[in-house]
Design a protein around this motif. Structure first.
Motif, short mmCIF file in Angstrom:
data_model
loop_
_atom_site.label_atom_id
_atom_site.label_comp_id
_atom_site.label_asym_id
_atom_site.label_seq_id
_atom_site.Cartn_x
_atom_site.Cartn_y
_atom_site.Cartn_z
N LEU A 84 19.33 124.71 -5.26
CA LEU A 84 18.27 123.98 -4.58
C LEU A 84 18.02 122.60 -5.18
N GLU A 85 18.64 122.32 -6.32
CA GLU A 85 18.50 121.00 -6.92
C GLU A 85 19.37 120.01 -6.17
N GLN A 86 19.01 118.75 -6.25
CA GLN A 86 19.75 117.72 -5.53
C GLN A 86 21.18 117.59 -6.01
N ASN A 87 21.41 117.57 -7.29
CA ASN A 87 22.74 117.32 -7.83
C ASN A 87 23.40 118.60 -8.35
N PHE A 88 23.31 119.68 -7.60
CA PHE A 88 23.91 120.92 -8.07
C PHE A 88 25.42 120.90 -7.84
N VAL A 89 26.12 121.68 -8.64
CA VAL A 89 27.58 121.78 -8.54
C VAL A 89 27.91 122.96 -7.64
N GLU A 90 28.80 122.74 -6.70
CA GLU A 90 29.24 123.83 -5.82
C GLU A 90 29.96 124.89 -6.65
N LEU A 91 29.84 126.14 -6.25
CA LEU A 91 30.52 127.22 -6.96
C LEU A 91 32.02 126.98 -7.05
N GLU A 92 32.61 126.51 -5.97
CA GLU A 92 34.06 126.30 -5.93
C GLU A 92 34.53 125.23 -6.90
N GLU A 93 33.61 124.40 -7.38
CA GLU A 93 33.97 123.33 -8.31
C GLU A 93 33.80 123.73 -9.77
N MET A 94 33.24 124.90 -10.01
CA MET A 94 33.01 125.33 -11.39
C MET A 94 34.31 125.78 -12.03
N PRO A 95 34.48 125.50 -13.33
CA PRO A 95 35.74 125.85 -14.01
C PRO A 95 36.09 127.33 -13.94
N TRP A 96 35.10 128.22 -14.07
CA TRP A 96 35.39 129.65 -14.03
C TRP A 96 35.89 130.06 -12.64
N PHE A 97 35.35 129.43 -11.59
CA PHE A 97 35.78 129.76 -10.23
C PHE A 97 37.23 129.33 -10.02
N ARG A 98 37.55 128.14 -10.48
CA ARG A 98 38.92 127.64 -10.33
C ARG A 98 39.91 128.48 -11.12
N ALA A 99 39.49 128.93 -12.31
CA ALA A 99 40.37 129.78 -13.12
C ALA A 99 40.67 131.09 -12.40
N ILE A 100 39.65 131.68 -11.80
CA ILE A 100 39.84 132.93 -11.07
C ILE A 100 40.71 132.70 -9.84
N GLU A 101 40.47 131.60 -9.18
CA GLU A 101 41.26 131.25 -8.00
C GLU A 101 42.73 131.08 -8.35
N GLU A 102 43.01 130.38 -9.44
CA GLU A 102 44.40 130.19 -9.88
C GLU A 102 45.03 131.51 -10.29
N PHE A 103 44.26 132.34 -10.99
CA PHE A 103 44.77 133.62 -11.44
C PHE A 103 45.12 134.52 -10.26
N SER A 104 44.24 134.56 -9.29
CA SER A 104 44.46 135.44 -8.15
C SER A 104 45.45 134.85 -7.16
N ASP A 105 45.71 133.54 -7.29
CA ASP A 105 46.67 132.85 -6.43
C ASP A 105 46.36 133.11 -4.95
N VAL A 106 45.11 132.82 -4.60
CA VAL A 106 44.59 133.09 -3.25
C VAL A 106 45.46 132.46 -2.17
N LYS A 107 45.97 131.27 -2.42
CA LYS A 107 46.74 130.58 -1.39
C LYS A 107 48.01 131.35 -1.04
N ASN A 108 48.70 131.88 -2.04
CA ASN A 108 49.92 132.64 -1.77
C ASN A 108 49.63 133.98 -1.12
N VAL A 109 48.51 134.60 -1.50
CA VAL A 109 48.15 135.89 -0.91
C VAL A 109 47.86 135.72 0.57
N SER A 110 47.17 134.64 0.93
CA SER A 110 46.84 134.43 2.35
C SER A 110 48.07 134.14 3.18
N ARG A 111 49.10 133.56 2.57
CA ARG A 111 50.33 133.28 3.31
C ARG A 111 51.12 134.55 3.59
N LEU A 112 50.94 135.56 2.77
CA LEU A 112 51.70 136.81 2.92
C LEU A 112 51.17 137.65 4.08
N THR A 113 49.93 137.47 4.43
CA THR A 113 49.36 138.31 5.48
C THR A 113 49.52 137.71 6.86
#
Length: 139
Positions: free
Chosen positions: A110-139
């Motif tokens: 709710l703050e004006q200058n909040f960071v989106e979840l997708e931009e947080m380092p932990w989110f990106r690390a999980i995204e890279e680990f799970s390799d979401v882009k490749n999983v979505s291409r397989l289906t």
């Protein structure tokens, strides 16, 4: 109903204090007395300070989401059978939960200058680990 009684009580309190500049439907958080706001801010600051101390005596291998996932990635690559048998995909959310919660303690969307979840380092690390882009291409 409780909400109606609460609103009526707040309205009567505002009227008794002579506050007539309230607009119906608007938040009344700014109507808190300065002493309550000061107490709230002090409590919030204390909680944030305590939260910074949670992982101060923990090596980054065990307190940084990226480092934790790197260990699991190495296990996955070196010993794929045991990694699969251990059901790591089901365990990771519970393992990462305390670390992520510590990161989110100060997050306020709710703050004006909040960071989106997708931009947080932990989110990106999980995204890279799970390799979401490749999983979505397989289906």
């Amino acid at each position: 109903d409780f909400i109606t009684k609460y609103r009526t009580c707040r309205e009567q309190l505002r009227l008794s204090l002579g506050k007539v500049d309230h607009h119906e439907g608007m938040s009344s958080d700014d109507e808190l007395p300065p002493t309550e706001m000061t107490e709230f801010q002090k409590s919030k600051d204390d909680i944030l300070e305590d939260s910074r101390k949670i992982f101060e005596d923990v090596r980054s291998d065990f307190s940084d989401t990226g480092q934790i996932l790197l260990k699991f990635q190495e296990w996955k690559e070196k010993f794929p059978d045991s990694y699969c048998d251990a059901y790591i995909g089901l365990c990771l959310p519970k393992l990462l939960n305390p670390v992520i919660r510590a990161h989110l303690i100060s997050w306020n969307p709710l703050e004006q200058n909040f960071v989106e979840l997708e931009e947080m380092p932990w989110f990106r690390a999980i995204e890279e680990f799970s390799d979401v882009k490749n999983v979505s291409r397989l289906t």
